[in-house]
Write an enzyme that holds these catalytic residues in place. Structure first.
Site, PDB file in Angstrom:
ATOM      1  N   ASN A   1       8.241 -12.549  -5.976  1.00  9.02           N
ATOM      2  CA  ASN A   1       6.946 -11.868  -5.596  1.00  9.02           C
ATOM      3  C   ASN A   1       6.105 -12.171  -6.587  1.00  9.02           C
ATOM      4  OD1 ASN A   1       4.936 -10.114  -4.821  1.00  9.02           O
ATOM      5  ND2 ASN A   1       6.038  -8.260  -4.903  1.00  9.02           N
TER       6      ASN A   1
ATOM      7  N   ARG B   1       7.723 -13.635  -1.116  1.00  7.83           N
ATOM      8  CA  ARG B   1       6.711 -12.882  -0.622  1.00  7.83           C
ATOM      9  C   ARG B   1       5.464 -13.373  -0.498  1.00  7.83           C
ATOM     10  NH1 ARG B   1       3.295  -8.122  -2.859  1.00  7.83           N
ATOM     11  NH2 ARG B   1       2.704  -7.195  -0.637  1.00  7.83           N
TER      12      ARG B   1
ATOM     13  N   HIS C   1       2.616  -4.783   4.654  1.00  8.65           N
ATOM     14  CA  HIS C   1       3.733  -3.891   4.581  1.00  8.65           C
ATOM     15  C   HIS C   1       4.551  -4.081   5.716  1.00  8.65           C
ATOM     16  CE1 HIS C   1       0.967  -0.719   2.152  1.00  8.65           C
ATOM     17  NE2 HIS C   1       1.699  -1.858   1.332  1.00  8.65           N
TER      18      HIS C   1
ATOM     19  N   LEU D   1       4.295   5.273   2.155  1.00 13.92           N
ATOM     20  CA  LEU D   1       3.320   5.778   1.375  1.00 13.92           C
ATOM     21  C   LEU D   1       3.590   5.432  -0.026  1.00 13.92           C
ATOM     22  CD1 LEU D   1       3.381   9.399   3.098  1.00 13.92           C
ATOM     23  CD2 LEU D   1       1.929   7.242   3.739  1.00 13.92           C
TER      24      LEU D   1
ATOM     25  N   ASN E   1       1.304   3.488  -3.898  1.00 17.10           N
ATOM     26  CA  ASN E   1       0.006   3.121  -4.218  1.00 17.10           C
ATOM     27  C   ASN E   1      -0.908   2.644  -3.036  1.00 17.10           C
ATOM     28  OD1 ASN E   1      -0.265   3.937  -6.847  1.00 17.10           O
ATOM     29  ND2 ASN E   1       1.178   2.244  -7.399  1.00 17.10           N
ATOM     30  N   GLY E   2      -0.351   1.735  -2.555  1.00 20.90           N
ATOM     31  CA  GLY E   2      -0.914   1.153  -1.237  1.00 20.90           C
ATOM     32  C   GLY E   2      -0.101   1.826  -0.151  1.00 20.90           C
TER      33      GLY E   2
ATOM     34  N   ARG F   1      -7.623   3.376  -3.193  1.00 21.34           N
ATOM     35  CA  ARG F   1      -8.181   2.826  -2.218  1.00 21.34           C
ATOM     36  C   ARG F   1      -8.637   3.876  -1.223  1.00 21.34           C
ATOM     37  NH1 ARG F   1      -3.988  -1.464  -0.201  1.00 21.34           N
ATOM     38  NH2 ARG F   1      -2.923  -1.544  -2.460  1.00 21.34           N
TER      39      ARG F   1
ATOM     40  N   ASP G   1      -2.006   8.322  -9.497  1.00 21.57           N
ATOM     41  CA  ASP G   1      -0.532   8.693  -9.270  1.00 21.57           C
ATOM     42  C   ASP G   1      -0.423   9.780  -8.650  1.00 21.57           C
ATOM     43  OD1 ASP G   1       2.060   9.270 -10.070  1.00 21.57           O
ATOM     44  OD2 ASP G   1       2.160   7.305 -11.248  1.00 21.57           O
TER      45      ASP G   1
ATOM     46  N   ARG H   1       2.020  11.842  -8.809  1.00 21.98           N
ATOM     47  CA  ARG H   1       2.758  12.635  -9.597  1.00 21.98           C
ATOM     48  C   ARG H   1       1.718  13.565 -10.614  1.00 21.98           C
ATOM     49  NH1 ARG H   1       7.095   8.483 -11.184  1.00 21.98           N
ATOM     50  NH2 ARG H   1       5.178   7.145 -10.975  1.00 21.98           N
TER      51      ARG H   1
ATOM     52  N   GLY I   1       6.492   8.583  -0.265  1.00 21.33           N
ATOM     53  CA  GLY I   1       7.251   8.788   1.076  1.00 21.33           C
ATOM     54  C   GLY I   1       8.909   9.331   0.618  1.00 21.33           C
ATOM     55  N   GLU I   2       9.368   8.595  -0.346  1.00 21.76           N
ATOM     56  CA  GLU I   2      10.713   8.649  -0.690  1.00 21.76           C
ATOM     57  C   GLU I   2      10.904   9.893  -1.630  1.00 21.76           C
ATOM     58  OE1 GLU I   2      12.287   4.993  -2.145  1.00 21.76           O
ATOM     59  OE2 GLU I   2      11.327   3.868  -0.422  1.00 21.76           O
ATOM     60  N   ASN I   3       9.883  10.195  -2.395  1.00 24.21           N
ATOM     61  CA  ASN I   3       9.911  11.191  -3.482  1.00 24.21           C
ATOM     62  C   ASN I   3       9.335  12.260  -3.496  1.00 24.21           C
ATOM     63  OD1 ASN I   3      11.578   9.573  -5.428  1.00 24.21           O
ATOM     64  ND2 ASN I   3       9.896   8.076  -4.998  1.00 24.21           N
TER      65      ASN I   3
ATOM     66  N   GLU J   1      12.200  -4.236   0.188  1.00 25.06           N
ATOM     67  CA  GLU J   1      11.474  -5.368   0.806  1.00 25.06           C
ATOM     68  C   GLU J   1      12.300  -6.733   0.348  1.00 25.06           C
ATOM     69  OE1 GLU J   1       8.020  -3.231  -0.531  1.00 25.06           O
ATOM     70  OE2 GLU J   1       6.792  -3.940   0.957  1.00 25.06           O
TER      71      GLU J   1
END
Ligand code: ADP
Length: 397
Positions: A7, A91, A180, A209, A211-212, A241, A282, A284, A332-334, A384
């Protein structure tokens, strides 16, 4: 079969080496600051601690040579010979309208990627540098291009056309592409597996979900709408963004700032969570500040969740309902708070979160809806790189 996944960004290169028998990651790493002072490479062999090397790395060709040396080295390496490497998967951000699936790289494919540079001016040139560097380093090893846009090429015209004169589509291919795609494809397929249902029978809304961010409406395994556009600012609020804004805002900023580059920077790099909270891009940091009473941080998180909720409802409308909502990527995961706030208020359409199942997941797969929830809610960590490796294996076996 061993497959290297690359990538490439303009000054960075991420890599993972897969053994496709068992789909394990043998080594991975990141080369940073290519072509600028302070270049370095961070390399992990299996689960061992990272090895960090600081050395001048002039360009992507030099970066790839360092990566291949690390993969062969007696202590950091996992290969005895480069002959073990069967193929390389790249990628590639933009495949335009011509590429609706992954392809084996040929001169024509390279020309197609070049033709899309005007649509992804930062990414496609970097992706091409990676492909060319690999062709130089290992001329006999096949390369595969896996496009971020490909999965969304099944969107119908009513989803991808903008309400502007049609000639701009005909002449310049101005339209929604969204991105994505590799992630949406991976998590939607995985969600169908977890639910034990054929993907052809499902209406899914996948929420990538990070950073982008982007959402996709996936009906019968095909993307029929997705929230990013010709570029990467529309849709939901992101790290820096802006998400959806009225064109008048852009015109106003153009008038006030008077410089396209500066307005582009405002909308791509200074907006989103960062722009509203003034704290950080971020989540968090934003959640932490909100918990301490920072009102703008609270507002930023609230706008993010509300924008995701609106897209979920509109995609359910387009598909005539939804069977499952899938959360993935860093947020989304965290972020259990984000998943809770996004799904709160959607009970009227059959979305019922189980608060206990929603907590303490930290990147694990789970079904987090209540047992009696008509709409299932899932967390599926994206991968990915694995998806790219699988496509590469399929096309080169
Ligand atoms: P990228 O788009 O750069 O790949 P990621 O998918 O890694 O980004 O997502 C980064 C986002 O995920 C950041 O906003 C980060 O704050 C958020 N994130 C990661 N872990 C957590 C967590 N435990 N709680 C809330 N947000 C998190």
């Amino acid at each position: 079969m061993k497959i290297l996944v690359l990538n490439c960004g303009s000054s960075s290169l991420k890599y993972q080496l897969f053994d496709m028998d068992g789909e394990s990651v043998l080594a991975k790493g990141l080369v940073e600051r290519i072509g600028i002072a302070g270049s370095r490479v961070k390399h992990n062999k299996g689960n061992a601690d990272a090895v960090v090397r600081e050395t001048d790395i002039a360009d992507h060709t030099a970066a790839i040579k360092i990566v291949l040396d690390l993969l062969l080295d007696g202590s950091t390496g996992v290969l005895k010979s480069l002959d073990e490497l069967s193929a390389v998967g790249h990628r590639v951000v933009h495949g335009g309208e011509k590429n609706d699936r992954s392809v084996l790289v040929s001169d024509k494919v390279i020309r197609d990627i070049e033709e899309c540079i005007y649509l992804a001016p930062l990414h496609n040139p970097a992706n091409l540098m990676g492909i060319r560097a690999m062709q130089t380093a290992l001329p006999n090893v096949p390369n595969v291009a896996v496009f971020d846009t490909a999965f969304h090429q099944t969107m119908p015209p009513k989803a991808y056309l903008y309400g502007i004169p049609y000639k701009y589509y005909e002449e310049d291919k101005v339209r929604r592409y969204s991105f994505h795609g590799t992630s949406h494809a991976f998590v939607s397929a995985r969600a169908a597996d977890i639910l034990g249902r054929p993907i052809e029978s499902l209406r899914l809304i996948t929420c990538h979900l990070g950073n982008g961010s982007s959402l996709a409406a996936i009906q019968g395994g095909r993307s029929i709408d997705s929230s990013l556009g010709m570029g990467t600012t529309p849709g939901v609020l992101m790290g820096t963004r802006c998400g959806d804004v009225d064109i008048s805002v852009v015109l106003y900023l153009m008038d006030k700032v008077g410089n396209v580059g500066k307005v582009s920077d405002i909308l791509h790099k200074e907006s989103g969570l960062l722009g509203i909270s003034g704290v950080s891009s971020d989540l968090r940091d934003v959640e932490e500040a909100a918990a301490k009473g920072n009102v703008r941080a609270e507002l930023a998180a609230d706008i993010l969740c509300t924008s995701v909720k609106k897209y979920i409802a509109s995609y359910a409308a387009v598909m005539g309902g939804v069977d499952a909502i899938v959360f993935t990527a860093g947020i989304g995961e965290n972020s259990d708070v984000t998943r809770r706030e996004v799904t709160k208020g959607l009970e009227y359409m059959g979305v019922k979160l189980d608060a206990a199942k929603n907590t303490g997941l930290h990147g694990k797969e789970a079904i987090i809806s209540a047992d009696d929830s008509p709409v299932k809610i899932l967390v599926v960590p994206t991968n990915e790189e694995l998806m790219i490796a699988r496509d590469t294996e399929r096309l080169t076996k």
